[in-house]
Scaffold this motif. Structure first.
Motif, mmCIF file in Angstrom:
data_model
loop_
_atom_site.group_PDB
_atom_site.id
_atom_site.type_symbol
_atom_site.label_atom_id
_atom_site.label_comp_id
_atom_site.label_asym_id
_atom_site.label_seq_id
_atom_site.Cartn_x
_atom_site.Cartn_y
_atom_site.Cartn_z
ATOM 1 N N GLY A 143 63.515 -50.163 -23.244
ATOM 2 C CA GLY A 143 64.159 -49.090 -22.504
ATOM 3 C C GLY A 143 65.274 -48.525 -23.355
ATOM 4 O O GLY A 143 65.108 -48.275 -24.539
ATOM 5 N N GLY A 144 66.452 -48.367 -22.823
ATOM 6 C CA GLY A 144 67.591 -47.870 -23.579
ATOM 7 C C GLY A 144 68.397 -48.966 -24.241
ATOM 8 O O GLY A 144 69.375 -48.692 -24.932
ATOM 9 N N PHE A 145 68.006 -50.221 -24.029
ATOM 10 C CA PHE A 145 68.765 -51.343 -24.570
ATOM 11 C C PHE A 145 68.220 -51.780 -25.922
ATOM 12 O O PHE A 145 67.019 -51.767 -26.155
ATOM 13 N N SER A 146 69.125 -52.164 -26.816
ATOM 14 C CA SER A 146 68.747 -52.768 -28.090
ATOM 15 C C SER A 146 69.570 -54.044 -28.232
ATOM 16 O O SER A 146 70.721 -54.102 -27.813
ATOM 17 N N TYR A 147 68.961 -55.057 -28.806
ATOM 18 C CA TYR A 147 69.668 -56.311 -28.989
ATOM 19 C C TYR A 147 69.087 -57.038 -30.186
ATOM 20 O O TYR A 147 67.971 -56.763 -30.621
ATOM 21 N N GLY A 148 69.890 -57.941 -30.719
ATOM 22 C CA GLY A 148 69.452 -58.658 -31.898
ATOM 23 C C GLY A 148 70.309 -59.863 -32.183
ATOM 24 O O GLY A 148 71.355 -60.075 -31.566
ATOM 25 N N GLU A 198 77.626 -67.311 -40.798
ATOM 26 C CA GLU A 198 78.023 -66.667 -39.549
ATOM 27 C C GLU A 198 76.780 -66.317 -38.741
ATOM 28 O O GLU A 198 75.819 -65.763 -39.269
ATOM 29 N N LEU A 199 76.794 -66.632 -37.468
ATOM 30 C CA LEU A 199 75.738 -66.282 -36.533
ATOM 31 C C LEU A 199 76.259 -65.154 -35.652
ATOM 32 O O LEU A 199 77.384 -65.237 -35.143
ATOM 33 N N SER A 200 75.469 -64.084 -35.509
ATOM 34 C CA SER A 200 75.936 -62.950 -34.715
ATOM 35 C C SER A 200 74.859 -62.500 -33.742
ATOM 36 O O SER A 200 73.664 -62.738 -33.943
ATOM 37 N N ALA A 201 75.297 -61.848 -32.674
ATOM 38 C CA ALA A 201 74.391 -61.273 -31.677
ATOM 39 C C ALA A 201 75.007 -59.962 -31.194
ATOM 40 O O ALA A 201 76.227 -59.807 -31.166
ATOM 41 N N TYR A 202 74.147 -59.008 -30.855
ATOM 42 C CA TYR A 202 74.661 -57.746 -30.334
ATOM 43 C C TYR A 202 73.767 -57.235 -29.212
ATOM 44 O O TYR A 202 72.593 -57.595 -29.089
ATOM 45 N N LEU A 203 74.357 -56.384 -28.389
ATOM 46 C CA LEU A 203 73.667 -55.696 -27.310
ATOM 47 C C LEU A 203 74.184 -54.272 -27.286
ATOM 48 O O LEU A 203 75.396 -54.045 -27.299
ATOM 49 N N GLY A 204 73.285 -53.310 -27.295
ATOM 50 C CA GLY A 204 73.675 -51.905 -27.262
ATOM 51 C C GLY A 204 72.882 -51.147 -26.221
ATOM 52 O O GLY A 204 71.826 -51.606 -25.760
#
Length: 187
Positions: free
Chosen positions: A116-121, A139-145
């Motif tokens: 949908g309109g969400f992106s994550y990684g 470093e471990l990272s996560a994002y939500l947009g």
């Protein structure tokens, strides 16, 4: 001393440029891998900041930051990226006993998806500092947009949140303690 650093710097830039030239030429020949892309960059900056902190306190001289990445679609909505990024400073006063201009070299991998309109990684980055002779910081990272352009058109903000946490840290500035970073933003 400074002229030898400049010679090494421009030699490095020439090698990066030579490596990029065949990739550009191949595009014209029609080499194509479905769902894959590659990127080679070479940035020039006057100061190097990371997450708001200046990385070298004194004059950094000429700062070139080469990078390369490769992304491939794993499935319809999932892509995997691997890459590397570096920072080369002609004047690197951080460690007088090691006058190397090669300040930093990072390696990273990520998995990204959208729905949908969400992106994550999620991603893993190894930060290395050859000029400082320190070990790698992982470093471990996560994002939500969210892409809100359907809702707001030209006034879209595309908000996102990113959190990154160190899995190990040898940085004497933090007392060797692992740090966590939170970023809220939009485009």
């Amino acid at each position: 001393m400074k002229s030898s650093k400049l010679i090494r710097l421009f030699s490095t830039a020439a090698v990066v440029g030579a490596l990029a030239t065949p990739a550009l030429a191949q595009e014209e020949e029609g080499i194509f891998i479905p769902g894959a892309s590659a990127e080679i960059t070479l940035d020039y900056v006057t100061q190097y900041f990371f997450r708001g902190y200046e990385q070298v306190d004194a004059d950094q001289g000429v700062v070139l930051q080469p990078g390369a990445s490769f992304t491939i679609d794993v499935s319809d909505n999932v892509s995997a990226t691997v890459g590397t990024w570096g920072s080369i400073h002609t004047d690197s006063p951080s460690n007088p006993s090691n006058p190397s201009s090669w300040y930093e070299q990072d390696y990273y991998a990520s998995l990204d998806t959208s729905n949908g309109g969400f992106s994550y990684g999620i991603g893993l980055t190894g930060y290395t500092y050859p000029a400082l002779a320190t070990t790698t910081v992982l470093e471990l990272s996560a994002y939500l947009g969210y892409d809100d352009s359907d809702l707001f058109g030209d006034y879209a903000f595309s908000p996102y949140v990113m959190i990154a946490t160190e899995l190990n840290n040898t940085n004497s500035n933090s007392g060797g303690k692992e740090a966590t970073y939170l970023e809220l933003g939009g485009e």
